[in-house]
Design a protein around this motif. Structure first.
Motif, PDB file in Angstrom:
ATOM      1  N   ILE A   1      40.259   5.584  64.498  1.00  0.00           N
ATOM      2  CA  ILE A   1      40.087   5.504  66.082  1.00  0.00           C
ATOM      3  C   ILE A   1      39.887   6.162  66.826  1.00  0.00           C
ATOM      4  O   ILE A   1      39.357   6.488  67.935  1.00  0.00           O
ATOM      5  CB  ILE A   1      40.050   4.002  66.222  1.00  0.00           C
ATOM      6  N   GLN A   2      41.167   6.189  67.570  1.00  0.00           N
ATOM      7  CA  GLN A   2      41.260   7.475  68.359  1.00  0.00           C
ATOM      8  C   GLN A   2      40.860   9.128  67.943  1.00  0.00           C
ATOM      9  O   GLN A   2      40.841   9.932  68.921  1.00  0.00           O
ATOM     10  CB  GLN A   2      43.246   8.134  68.333  1.00  0.00           C
ATOM     11  N   MET A   3      40.762   9.588  66.594  1.00  0.00           N
ATOM     12  CA  MET A   3      39.824  10.800  66.049  1.00  0.00           C
ATOM     13  C   MET A   3      38.435  10.330  66.824  1.00  0.00           C
ATOM     14  O   MET A   3      37.707  11.186  67.060  1.00  0.00           O
ATOM     15  CB  MET A   3      39.660  10.503  64.894  1.00  0.00           C
ATOM     16  N   TYR A   4      38.279   9.093  66.219  1.00  0.00           N
ATOM     17  CA  TYR A   4      36.759   9.039  67.522  1.00  0.00           C
ATOM     18  C   TYR A   4      36.292   9.339  67.980  1.00  0.00           C
ATOM     19  O   TYR A   4      35.847   9.351  69.038  1.00  0.00           O
ATOM     20  CB  TYR A   4      36.018   7.493  66.016  1.00  0.00           C
ATOM     21  N   MET A   5      37.330   8.415  68.953  1.00  0.00           N
ATOM     22  CA  MET A   5      37.734   9.236  70.299  1.00  0.00           C
ATOM     23  C   MET A   5      37.461  10.316  70.949  1.00  0.00           C
ATOM     24  O   MET A   5      36.795  10.880  71.778  1.00  0.00           O
ATOM     25  CB  MET A   5      38.771   8.439  71.436  1.00  0.00           C
ATOM     26  N   ARG A   6      38.387  11.075  70.435  1.00  0.00           N
ATOM     27  CA  ARG A   6      38.185  12.590  71.033  1.00  0.00           C
ATOM     28  C   ARG A   6      36.804  13.179  70.448  1.00  0.00           C
ATOM     29  O   ARG A   6      36.446  13.753  71.126  1.00  0.00           O
ATOM     30  CB  ARG A   6      38.971  13.234  69.699  1.00  0.00           C
ATOM     31  N   LYS A   7      36.672  12.788  69.463  1.00  0.00           N
ATOM     32  CA  LYS A   7      35.482  13.265  68.735  1.00  0.00           C
ATOM     33  C   LYS A   7      33.965  12.332  70.128  1.00  0.00           C
ATOM     34  O   LYS A   7      32.797  13.994  70.293  1.00  0.00           O
ATOM     35  CB  LYS A   7      34.665  12.738  67.464  1.00  0.00           C
ATOM     36  N   VAL A   8      33.708  11.302  70.457  1.00  0.00           N
ATOM     37  CA  VAL A   8      33.401  11.216  71.192  1.00  0.00           C
ATOM     38  C   VAL A   8      33.704  12.319  73.049  1.00  0.00           C
ATOM     39  O   VAL A   8      32.336  11.976  73.745  1.00  0.00           O
ATOM     40  CB  VAL A   8      32.960   9.598  72.329  1.00  0.00           C
ATOM     41  N   LYS A   9      34.630  12.519  73.019  1.00  0.00           N
ATOM     42  CA  LYS A   9      34.635  12.617  74.456  1.00  0.00           C
ATOM     43  C   LYS A   9      34.072  14.176  74.237  1.00  0.00           C
ATOM     44  O   LYS A   9      34.207  15.225  75.166  1.00  0.00           O
ATOM     45  CB  LYS A   9      36.263  12.820  74.191  1.00  0.00           C
TER      46      LYS A   9
END
Length: 158
Positions: free
Chosen positions: A92-100
């Motif tokens: 989930i944190q990886m996807y949060m970084r991708k969205v950022k």
């Protein structure tokens, strides 16, 4: 704190009453903040959100639920170093970084690097002046060279 004492009687030690009272007030604050979001169906709320905001909402919800489950497991004494929940939270944190990164590229700004320089950075004024002076000198010499190249052309026309 008297409400908590009245509700639980003498079941709580005095040193814990204030902590529970503070926790109770914090929960009320969270409920008040979330009330507008919880009063509207999710599909209606999404009508007002951009796709990026929708993705962020989904990720925050997933991360929050997983964090609460993590806290529950920790309170039960579970060892979470090798638990699948840890990998899920990392995902989930990886996807949060991708969205950022996507959000910053859509805004046309430099993506976050994870390094936050101090706001109070000092500028070496003397070094900056040297860079500017040298840069202007190079531009001047380039302008002079262009002028020199044009001058022989104009003299050959005579």
């Amino acid at each position: 704190s008297s409400g908590i004492n009245a509700e639980y009687g003498d079941a709580l030690p005095d040193e814990m009453v204030e902590t529970f009272y503070s926790f109770h007030n914090s929960l009320k604050s969270v409920e008040e903040i979330l009330e507008p979001y919880l009063s509207m169906p999710l599909d209606e709320m999404y009508d007002f959100l951009s796709p990026i905001e929708q993705a962020k909402s989904e990720l925050i919800t997933a991360y929050t639920v997983n964090s609460l489950y993590w806290a529950f497991l920790t309170s039960q004494g579970a060892k979470l170093e090798d638990h699948p929940l840890k990998k899920e939270m990392e995902r989930i944190q990886m996807y949060m970084r991708k969205v950022k990164l996507l959000e910053s590229s859509l805004k046309g700004v430099r993506p976050p690097t994870g390094h936050n320089p101090p706001v109070h950075q000092q500028i070496d004024k003397y070094a900056a002046a040297r860079f500017i002076k040298r840069g202007l000198h190079k531009e001047k010499s380039l302008a002079e060279r262009l002028k020199e190249e044009k001058e022989p052309d104009s003299s050959s026309k005579d």
